[in-house]
Design an enzyme around this catalytic site. Structure first.
Site, PDB file in Angstrom:
ATOM      1  N   LYS A  64       1.871  -4.339   7.369  1.00  0.00           N
ATOM      2  CA  LYS A  64       2.661  -5.243   6.430  1.00  0.00           C
ATOM      3  C   LYS A  64       3.927  -6.310   7.530  1.00  0.00           C
ATOM      4  O   LYS A  64       3.599  -7.716   6.922  1.00  0.00           O
ATOM      5  CB  LYS A  64       3.130  -5.313   5.024  1.00  0.00           C
TER       6      LYS A  64
ATOM      7  N   LYS B 223     -11.274  -1.866   3.641  1.00  0.00           N
ATOM      8  CA  LYS B 223     -10.699  -1.845   2.483  1.00  0.00           C
ATOM      9  C   LYS B 223     -11.163  -3.593   1.675  1.00  0.00           C
ATOM     10  O   LYS B 223     -10.336  -4.062   1.977  1.00  0.00           O
ATOM     11  CB  LYS B 223     -10.300  -1.142   2.174  1.00  0.00           C
TER      12      LYS B 223
ATOM     13  N   LYS C  16      -5.977  -7.825  -1.565  1.00  0.00           N
ATOM     14  CA  LYS C  16      -5.508  -8.320  -2.542  1.00  0.00           C
ATOM     15  C   LYS C  16      -4.930  -9.291  -1.038  1.00  0.00           C
ATOM     16  O   LYS C  16      -5.617 -10.896  -1.091  1.00  0.00           O
ATOM     17  CB  LYS C  16      -4.484  -8.355  -3.440  1.00  0.00           C
TER      18      LYS C  16
HETATM   19  P1  TYM Z   1      -1.547   0.128  -4.434  1.00  0.00           P
HETATM   20  O1  TYM Z   1      -0.248  -0.869  -5.547  1.00  0.00           O
HETATM   21  O2  TYM Z   1      -1.624  -1.369  -3.299  1.00  0.00           O
HETATM   22  O3  TYM Z   1      -2.527   0.151  -4.785  1.00  0.00           O
HETATM   23  C1  TYM Z   1      -3.007   1.572  -6.322  1.00  0.00           C
HETATM   24  C2  TYM Z   1      -3.679   2.350  -6.350  1.00  0.00           C
HETATM   25  O4  TYM Z   1      -5.169   1.785  -5.839  1.00  0.00           O
HETATM   26  C3  TYM Z   1      -4.957   2.299  -4.403  1.00  0.00           C
HETATM   27  N1  TYM Z   1      -6.597   1.518  -3.718  1.00  0.00           N
HETATM   28  C4  TYM Z   1      -7.750   1.663  -2.847  1.00  0.00           C
HETATM   29  N2  TYM Z   1      -8.116   2.253  -3.689  1.00  0.00           N
HETATM   30  C5  TYM Z   1      -9.114   2.994  -3.303  1.00  0.00           C
HETATM   31  N3  TYM Z   1      -9.970   1.712  -2.158  1.00  0.00           N
HETATM   32  C6  TYM Z   1      -9.080   0.398  -2.625  1.00  0.00           C
HETATM   33  N4  TYM Z   1     -10.568  -0.160  -1.943  1.00  0.00           N
HETATM   34  C7  TYM Z   1      -8.261   0.672  -2.548  1.00  0.00           C
HETATM   35  N5  TYM Z   1      -7.239   0.029  -2.432  1.00  0.00           N
HETATM   36  C8  TYM Z   1      -5.900   0.664  -3.850  1.00  0.00           C
HETATM   37  C9  TYM Z   1      -3.804   2.811  -4.272  1.00  0.00           C
HETATM   38  O5  TYM Z   1      -4.628   3.702  -2.803  1.00  0.00           O
HETATM   39  C10 TYM Z   1      -2.781   2.942  -4.555  1.00  0.00           C
HETATM   40  O6  TYM Z   1      -4.001   4.760  -5.025  1.00  0.00           O
HETATM   41  N6  TYM Z   1       2.554   2.699  -2.761  1.00  0.00           N
HETATM   42  C11 TYM Z   1       1.941   2.119  -3.765  1.00  0.00           C
HETATM   43  C12 TYM Z   1       2.186   2.704  -5.135  1.00  0.00           C
HETATM   44  C13 TYM Z   1       2.708   3.664  -4.650  1.00  0.00           C
HETATM   45  C14 TYM Z   1       3.009   5.345  -4.989  1.00  0.00           C
HETATM   46  C15 TYM Z   1       4.500   5.806  -5.374  1.00  0.00           C
HETATM   47  C16 TYM Z   1       1.585   6.086  -5.180  1.00  0.00           C
HETATM   48  C17 TYM Z   1       3.929   3.921  -5.052  1.00  0.00           C
HETATM   49  N7  TYM Z   1       5.302   4.964  -5.264  1.00  0.00           N
HETATM   50  C18 TYM Z   1       3.991   7.280  -5.448  1.00  0.00           C
HETATM   51  C19 TYM Z   1       2.029   7.461  -5.607  1.00  0.00           C
HETATM   52  C20 TYM Z   1       2.760   8.125  -5.681  1.00  0.00           C
HETATM   53  C21 TYM Z   1       1.291   1.559  -2.963  1.00  0.00           C
HETATM   54  O7  TYM Z   1       1.349   0.369  -3.330  1.00  0.00           O
HETATM   55  O8  TYM Z   1      -0.916   1.474  -4.346  1.00  0.00           O
END
Ligand code: TYM
Length: 332
Positions: free
Chosen positions: A112, A195, A198
């Site tokens: 990022k 993967k 966005k």
């Molecule tokens: P975020 O908002 O980027 O994504 C949400 C969830 O979607 C999953 N994901 C995917 N899984 C499979 N294939 C893909 N292409 C794909 N793209 C996204 C992500 O792995 C995620 O589970 N840091 C986290 C948010 C967060 C969080 C937490 C998660 C904040 N605090 C505590 C668990 C526990 C995030 O940015 O997810």
């Protein structure tokens, strides 16, 4: 009941298919068997610049999509991260327990920061994973359902939980990642080597759940495959087709082996046409339900208020124990 916790960022507007298959789908299933806490992580969202109006709208939109996906406020605790001040408070404590080098090794930060330009990347972006650690530990979660891209953050959570427990006495549950092998990583439909996301996907390779279903169908029909014609699951040699099979299988509950058989001798065209239909059948009611929840913001906000109250009761207890262990003077 064992406990699960997970979160999703509100920034994106519409969730994409990777969010759903990699994470949210499991959240829905786990509310039946676990004491489940799910949140919209707006504190994490501001690690990159946000328009205030959009952030507020997107936070409601994220909550509406989670309900549309099947989260049931009677079966799980759904809340907004900033409604529970303990996240920021424990985040600070965890910052003080993390090594600078340790934080520097987080690959998602490196990606990022590279994208935003090292000078413009905020310190918040740097400490983002440590706030995530606090999110998880506050609830004493046993498992954290996420996609593969979050694995390193769960590892950090485990390390810091053990470090704190070792230094101050048993305080935190050490959580496990809950990552389903099949859907751990959903790939871009145009570039099945990366993967779906966005930020990195091409518009044609990214399936937004709230897009017009016709657009979605078109994207599926024009997915990149390969020059072979055999429908076979082989991620190494046939990443595009394998990604389509994973999506198809998960959305319909049909095994990949069964799909391979069904499309034997039929080629990619038939597979894509049928999957396009499956997808339309999935996104159409999802879109409608999301609209319904958005159309009644008072009810939506009431769900989130109730969730925050429940979350605070758990988070507050953990934080009080942490403050005590650390040696903070209690406020009288
Ligand atoms: P975020 O908002 O980027 O994504 C949400 C969830 O979607 C999953 N994901 C995917 N899984 C499979 N294939 C893909 N292409 C794909 N793209 C996204 C992500 O792995 C995620 O589970 N840091 C986290 C948010 C967060 C969080 C937490 C998660 C904040 N605090 C505590 C668990 C526990 C995030 O940015 O997810």
């Amino acid at each position: 009941r064992p406990r699960v916790l997970s979160g999703i960022q509100p920034t994106a507007g519409s969730f994409h298919l990777g969010n759903y298959l990699g994470a949210v789908r499991q959240w829905v299933a786990l509310q039946e068997t676990h004491d489940a806490f799910y949140m919209v992580v707006d504190l994490h969202a501001i690690t990159v610049p946000q328009d205030p109006k959009e952030l507020r709208a997107n936070t409601r939109l994220a909550a509406a999509q989670l309900l549309a996906a099947g989260l049931d406020p009677d079966r799980c605790t759904l809340f907004v991260q900033s409604h529970v001040p303990e996240h920021a408070q424990l985040g600070w404590v965890m910052n003080c327990l993390t090594g600078f080098g340790e934080a520097s090794r987080m690959t998602q930060f490196k990606d990022k920061a590279a994208r935003h330009g090292a000078d413009r990347a905020s310190v918040g972006l740097f400490t983002y994973p440590i706030l995530q650690v606090a999110d998880i530990l506050l609830y004493q979660a046993h498992e954290v359902p996420v996609g593969e891209d979050q694995r390193q953050h769960i590892e950090l959570t485990r390390d810091l939980a053990e470090r704190f427990n070792g230094r101050f006495g048993q305080t935190f549950t050490v959580p496990n990642p809950y990552i389903l092998k099949e859907t751990a990583k959903i790939y871009d439909l145009q570039d099945p080597g990366v993967k779906m996301s966005k930020s990195a996907s091409t518009p044609k390779g990214l399936i937004n759940l709230l897009d017009d279903p016709r657009t979605t169908a078109k994207k599926v029909r024009s997915a990149v495959t390969d020059t072979d014609t055999v429908v076979r699951f082989d991620p190494e040699h046939k990443p595009g087709v394998s990604n389509l099979l994973t999506i198809y299988s998960t959305l319909t509950g049909t095994s990949v082996a069964e799909l391979e058989q069904r499309y034997e001798g039929k080629g990619y065209g038939a597979l894509k046409t049928d999957l396009a239909e499956v997808m339309v059948e999935f996104v159409t009611p999802f879109r409608e339900r999301t609209e319904q929840y958005l159309g009644d913001p008072e009810t939506l906000d009431a769900v989130l208020a109730k969730g925050a109250e429940k979350a605070r009761s758990v988070a507050g207890e953990t934080l009080a124990r942490v403050y005590d262990r650390i040696g903070f003077l209690p406020a009288k």
